[in-house]
Design a protein around this motif. Structure first.
Motif, PDB file in Angstrom:
ATOM      1  N   THR A 115       0.797  -1.231   0.000  1.00  0.00           N
ATOM      2  CA  THR A 115       0.000   0.000   0.000  1.00  0.00           C
ATOM      3  C   THR A 115       0.830   1.281   0.000  1.00  0.00           C
ATOM      4  OG1 THR A 115      -0.132   0.125   2.422  1.00  0.00           O
ATOM      5  CG2 THR A 115      -1.864  -1.144   1.276  1.00  0.00           C
ATOM      6  N   ASN A 117       2.758   3.042  -2.122  1.00  0.00           N
ATOM      7  CA  ASN A 117       2.566   4.031  -3.185  1.00  0.00           C
ATOM      8  C   ASN A 117       1.155   4.607  -3.168  1.00  0.00           C
ATOM      9  OD1 ASN A 117       5.201   3.729  -4.047  1.00  0.00           O
ATOM     10  ND2 ASN A 117       4.685   2.196  -5.579  1.00  0.00           N
ATOM     11  N   TYR A 118       0.167   3.756  -2.949  1.00  0.00           N
ATOM     12  CA  TYR A 118      -1.213   4.220  -2.887  1.00  0.00           C
ATOM     13  C   TYR A 118      -1.404   5.201  -1.729  1.00  0.00           C
ATOM     14  CZ  TYR A 118      -6.275   4.072  -2.104  1.00  0.00           C
ATOM     15  OH  TYR A 118      -7.584   4.412  -1.892  1.00  0.00           O
ATOM     16  N   ASP A 119      -0.878   4.877  -0.543  1.00  0.00           N
ATOM     17  CA  ASP A 119      -1.011   5.756   0.622  1.00  0.00           C
ATOM     18  C   ASP A 119      -0.340   7.109   0.388  1.00  0.00           C
ATOM     19  OD1 ASP A 119      -2.434   3.825   1.996  1.00  0.00           O
ATOM     20  OD2 ASP A 119      -0.747   3.183   3.240  1.00  0.00           O
ATOM     21  N   GLU A 122      -2.317   8.469  -4.340  1.00  0.00           N
ATOM     22  CA  GLU A 122      -3.761   8.575  -4.567  1.00  0.00           C
ATOM     23  C   GLU A 122      -4.555   8.774  -3.278  1.00  0.00           C
ATOM     24  OE1 GLU A 122      -2.812   5.126  -7.465  1.00  0.00           O
ATOM     25  OE2 GLU A 122      -1.601   6.352  -6.118  1.00  0.00           O
ATOM     26  N   LYS A 123      -4.205   8.036  -2.230  1.00  0.00           N
ATOM     27  CA  LYS A 123      -4.972   8.152  -0.986  1.00  0.00           C
ATOM     28  C   LYS A 123      -4.771   9.528  -0.353  1.00  0.00           C
ATOM     29  CE  LYS A 123      -6.435   5.004   2.656  1.00  0.00           C
ATOM     30  NZ  LYS A 123      -6.079   3.827   3.457  1.00  0.00           N
TER      31      LYS A 123
END
Length: 191
Positions: A115, A117-119, A122-123
């Motif tokens: 998670t 990169n997403y955190d 995008e997040k």
């Protein structure tokens, strides 16, 4: 994270599915995504940080929530779960819901390999669309590393990083300090 199915779901379908599910899922613009379990380091860091916050903020108008509290980000059509979240003042819940919060002040995510990169991207971008959101911490579970972002004006954020046990993190949006040593207490890094 793994995609549960390729079908596009409505928010109502997701909430019905989520309530009856044995595991947590996030909802991102029509997709339902399963959330995998955490590691002992992930759990320990979340516990260390949330317990210190909760104790420090007792008898004040803040509330501290951990992993199982759902957050709705209406501008991005996302239902998500955070690792640690602080709200200020009266709790704002999604209309018709008693289990979905709308007004985070501070969010902390403990980074995992799946998670990270997403955190960070995008997040965080989705969180920034929430008017009450003021501060974000990204806490690495594999090495002693914390990234702190706090809002100074609309579309302006200050970044700080910490990587030594003796350093103290001071939150900007509330009166709270914690040492890196306390965040990482009982965390065992692989050699």
């Amino acid at each position: 994270m793994q995609i549960q199915q390729q079908k596009n779901y409505t928010p109502t379908e997701y909430l019905n599915f989520e309530i009856n599910s044995q595991q947590r899922q996030e909802y991102i613009n029509g997709e339902i995504i399963s959330i995998t379990g955490g590691t002992p380091n992930h759990n320990q860091i979340s516990l260390n940080f949330s317990a210190a916050l909760n104790f420090s903020l007792k008898n004040q108008s803040y509330r501290v929530f951990v992993a199982d509290q759902r957050l709705w980000i209406p501008n991005k059509s996302i239902y998500t779960y955070h690792d640690v979240m602080v709200t200020s003042g009266e709790l704002q819940l999604q209309t018709g819901r008693k289990d979905t919060i709308l007004n985070p002040l501070i969010i902390a995510e403990v980074l995992s390999k799946s998670t990270r990169n997403y955190d960070k991207d995008e997040k965080f971008a989705a969180y920034r669309t929430i008017p009450t959101f003021q501060e974000y911490l990204l806490i690495d579970q594999y090495t002693m590393q914390v990234e702190q972002y706090y809002k100074t004006a609309q579309k302006q954020w200050i970044f700080s990083e910490y990587n030594e046990a003796s350093e103290t993190i001071s939150l900007n949006s509330i009166s709270f300090q914690i040492t890196m040593a306390d965040i990482y207490n009982k965390v065992e890094f692989e050699a």
